[in-house]
Scaffold this motif. Structure first.
Motif, PDB file in Angstrom:
ATOM      1  N   LEU A  51       0.802  -1.202   0.059  1.00 28.03           N
ATOM      2  CA  LEU A  51       0.036   0.044   0.160  1.00 28.03           C
ATOM      3  C   LEU A  51       0.829   1.037  -0.056  1.00 28.03           C
ATOM      4  N   SER A  52       0.411   2.221  -0.715  1.00 30.24           N
ATOM      5  CA  SER A  52       0.971   3.414  -1.047  1.00 30.24           C
ATOM      6  C   SER A  52      -0.015   4.446  -0.864  1.00 30.24           C
ATOM      7  N   ALA A  53       0.490   5.724  -0.401  1.00 29.59           N
ATOM      8  CA  ALA A  53      -0.435   6.775   0.098  1.00 29.59           C
ATOM      9  C   ALA A  53      -0.818   7.383  -1.084  1.00 29.59           C
ATOM     10  N   THR A  54      -0.271   7.293  -2.220  1.00 35.23           N
ATOM     11  CA  THR A  54      -0.716   7.807  -3.572  1.00 35.23           C
ATOM     12  C   THR A  54      -1.815   6.821  -4.334  1.00 35.23           C
ATOM     13  N   GLN A  55      -2.007   5.877  -3.779  1.00 35.91           N
ATOM     14  CA  GLN A  55      -2.761   4.907  -4.651  1.00 35.91           C
ATOM     15  C   GLN A  55      -4.337   5.037  -4.639  1.00 35.91           C
ATOM     16  N   SER A  56      -4.943   4.709  -5.745  1.00 33.20           N
ATOM     17  CA  SER A  56      -6.376   4.450  -5.686  1.00 33.20           C
ATOM     18  C   SER A  56      -6.799   3.234  -5.487  1.00 33.20           C
ATOM     19  N   VAL A  57      -7.512   2.781  -4.448  1.00 33.30           N
ATOM     20  CA  VAL A  57      -7.589   1.400  -4.077  1.00 33.30           C
ATOM     21  C   VAL A  57      -9.109   1.121  -3.792  1.00 33.30           C
ATOM     22  N   ILE A  58      -9.454   0.114  -4.148  1.00 25.35           N
ATOM     23  CA  ILE A  58     -10.853  -0.591  -4.151  1.00 25.35           C
ATOM     24  C   ILE A  58     -10.795  -1.644  -3.089  1.00 25.35           C
ATOM     25  N   GLU A  59     -11.717  -1.381  -1.846  1.00 21.34           N
ATOM     26  CA  GLU A  59     -11.783  -2.522  -1.004  1.00 21.34           C
ATOM     27  C   GLU A  59     -13.218  -3.114  -1.262  1.00 21.34           C
ATOM     28  N   ILE A  60     -13.148  -4.368  -1.477  1.00 25.00           N
ATOM     29  CA  ILE A  60     -14.365  -5.235  -1.945  1.00 25.00           C
ATOM     30  C   ILE A  60     -15.015  -5.741  -0.722  1.00 25.00           C
ATOM     31  N   THR A  61     -16.430  -5.330  -0.800  1.00 22.49           N
ATOM     32  CA  THR A  61     -17.376  -5.460   0.471  1.00 22.49           C
ATOM     33  C   THR A  61     -16.921  -5.594   1.775  1.00 22.49           C
ATOM     34  N   PRO A  62     -16.556  -4.279   2.019  1.00 21.51           N
ATOM     35  CA  PRO A  62     -15.924  -3.969   3.607  1.00 21.51           C
ATOM     36  C   PRO A  62     -16.610  -4.321   4.521  1.00 21.51           C
ATOM     37  N   GLY A  63     -17.976  -4.708   4.376  1.00 20.51           N
ATOM     38  CA  GLY A  63     -18.733  -4.928   5.697  1.00 20.51           C
ATOM     39  C   GLY A  63     -18.974  -3.643   6.467  1.00 20.51           C
ATOM     40  N   GLY A  64     -18.657  -4.032   7.887  1.00 20.34           N
ATOM     41  CA  GLY A  64     -18.870  -2.829   8.669  1.00 20.34           C
ATOM     42  C   GLY A  64     -17.938  -1.624   8.588  1.00 20.34           C
ATOM     43  N   GLY A  65     -16.772  -2.062   7.871  1.00 19.26           N
ATOM     44  CA  GLY A  65     -15.661  -0.973   7.704  1.00 19.26           C
ATOM     45  C   GLY A  65     -14.658  -1.169   8.607  1.00 19.26           C
ATOM     46  N   TRP A  66     -14.354  -2.431   8.834  1.00 24.29           N
ATOM     47  CA  TRP A  66     -13.175  -2.438   9.768  1.00 24.29           C
ATOM     48  C   TRP A  66     -11.825  -2.056   9.257  1.00 24.29           C
ATOM     49  N   PHE A  67     -11.401  -2.398   7.773  1.00 19.13           N
ATOM     50  CA  PHE A  67     -10.431  -1.666   7.088  1.00 19.13           C
ATOM     51  C   PHE A  67     -10.807  -0.499   6.582  1.00 19.13           C
ATOM     52  N   SER A  68     -11.973   0.129   6.378  1.00 20.73           N
ATOM     53  CA  SER A  68     -12.230   1.257   5.881  1.00 20.73           C
ATOM     54  C   SER A  68     -11.726   2.334   6.817  1.00 20.73           C
ATOM     55  N   GLU A  69     -11.928   2.359   8.230  1.00 25.15           N
ATOM     56  CA  GLU A  69     -11.397   2.881   9.328  1.00 25.15           C
ATOM     57  C   GLU A  69      -9.788   3.114   9.240  1.00 25.15           C
ATOM     58  N   ILE A  70      -9.246   2.421   8.611  1.00 23.98           N
ATOM     59  CA  ILE A  70      -7.550   2.587   8.603  1.00 23.98           C
ATOM     60  C   ILE A  70      -7.278   3.033   6.986  1.00 23.98           C
ATOM     61  N   LEU A  71      -8.018   2.261   6.107  1.00 24.48           N
ATOM     62  CA  LEU A  71      -7.488   2.610   4.664  1.00 24.48           C
ATOM     63  C   LEU A  71      -7.915   4.247   4.301  1.00 24.48           C
ATOM     64  N   ALA A  72      -9.013   4.678   4.514  1.00 18.99           N
ATOM     65  CA  ALA A  72      -9.552   5.788   4.165  1.00 18.99           C
ATOM     66  C   ALA A  72      -8.562   6.976   4.665  1.00 18.99           C
ATOM     67  N   PRO A  73      -8.492   6.977   6.030  1.00 20.01           N
ATOM     68  CA  PRO A  73      -7.374   7.802   6.334  1.00 20.01           C
ATOM     69  C   PRO A  73      -6.030   7.867   5.778  1.00 20.01           C
ATOM     70  N   LEU A  74      -5.603   6.927   5.767  1.00 23.80           N
ATOM     71  CA  LEU A  74      -4.319   6.642   5.281  1.00 23.80           C
ATOM     72  C   LEU A  74      -4.237   7.381   3.740  1.00 23.80           C
ATOM     73  N   LEU A  75      -5.181   7.291   2.727  1.00 25.22           N
ATOM     74  CA  LEU A  75      -5.290   7.430   1.519  1.00 25.22           C
ATOM     75  C   LEU A  75      -6.012   9.002   1.393  1.00 25.22           C
ATOM     76  N   LYS A  76      -6.540   9.552   2.069  1.00 30.06           N
ATOM     77  CA  LYS A  76      -7.251  10.649   2.067  1.00 30.06           C
ATOM     78  C   LYS A  76      -6.224  11.873   1.716  1.00 30.06           C
ATOM     79  N   ASP A  77      -5.153  12.049   1.754  1.00 23.60           N
ATOM     80  CA  ASP A  77      -4.517  13.280   1.583  1.00 23.60           C
ATOM     81  C   ASP A  77      -4.121  13.128  -0.267  1.00 23.60           C
TER      82      ASP A  77
END
Length: 261
Positions: A51-77
């Motif tokens: 994972l790199s901070a500049t990537q466009s990343v699709i997470e497939i069926t994230p459910g309740g967002g366990w990894f969303s809480e990590i991935l979205a902030p890491l990629l937001k900038d």
């Protein structure tokens, strides 16, 4: 003129240990999710996937967002986080899951303002424009697609949406080598070979395997399948101490690459 190069270098910098530490300790994370870090090893898993901070990343069926809480902030900038969910029309569960995820994002714009939610038809998945993203990640979902008979189409959709050279990161519950698919189909487990075949049949090349999410205590022979173990604990208090002592499932962690053309 002096600021532009500095900003460019920051955008291209890899995610640092300090950035991971800050996000993993984030106050926005559900405490129940944070409590599972010792089983899910998010930093080591994402580092293995590259994972790199500049990537466009699709997470497939994230459910309740366990990894969303990590991935979205890491990629937001400098990157782009996309949560791909099954179309709300496909089931009541899908509709509820999508709305809950959207509510999570809307409640904390500081973390999720740039996060995107897209729907796909599980029977004929299209995840975005062809060759438009750098990475596709999915955590503990492949067994569901195998059970539903949609796995080949889903892996094909991964291949289509990824740029040449893009990464597919897969984590799932690992069955014993050589286990018969029909015998384990309802258990939540799959063999590594079965998952590798799905990916390579779609055109991917296996680029690496990690034992970061391995659990040798998992005997993989429970009457209630993988859901016998934490966090589901299907049987409630019955033998709870035994299953808690085992911990979460033994999992394969695989990195595939779409060949560059």
């Amino acid at each position: 003129a002096l600021l532009a190069p500095a900003l460019s270098q920051a955008a291209n910098a890899p995610i640092t240990a300090e950035q991971y530490a800050s996000v993993l300790a984030g106050s926005w994370r559900d405490p129940a999710n944070s409590a599972r870090d010792g089983y899910r090893h998010p930093q080591q898993t994402l580092e293995f996937f590259g994972l790199s901070a500049t990537q466009s990343v699709i997470e497939i069926t994230p459910g309740g967002g366990w990894f969303s809480e990590i991935l979205a902030p890491l990629l937001k900038d400098h990157g782009h986080y996309i949560a791909a969910v099954q179309a709300a029309s496909s089931s009541a569960y899908a509709a509820t899951s999508e709305q809950n995820l959207k509510n999570k994002f809307a409640a904390d714009p500081a973390r999720y303002a740039k996060a995107e939610v897209v729907e796909f038809n599980p029977k004929a998945p299209v995840l975005g424009k062809p060759a438009s993203v750098d990475a596709v990640l999915t955590f503990r979902n492949v067994h569901n697609w195998v059970d539903a008979g949609t796995a080949p189409a889903t892996f094909s959709a991964f291949y289509t949406v990824l740029k040449p050279g893009g990464v597919l990161g897969v984590e799932d519950h690992r069955a014993k080598d050589g286990a018969d698919l029909e015998a384990i189909k309802d258990s939540g487990y799959l063999t590594t070979a079965q998952v590798v075949k799905l990916a390579t049949d779609a055109g991917f090349k296996l680029a690496g395997q990690s034992e970061v999410n391995a659990n040798p205590k998992d005997t993989k022979d429970y009457p209630g399948g993988v859901w016998t173990l934490p966090p589901s604990l299907r049987y409630g208090e019955q033998d709870k101490a035994r299953y808690v002592a085992i911990g979460e499932s033994d999992r394969m962690t695989l990195r595939f690459v779409k060949p560059a053309k």
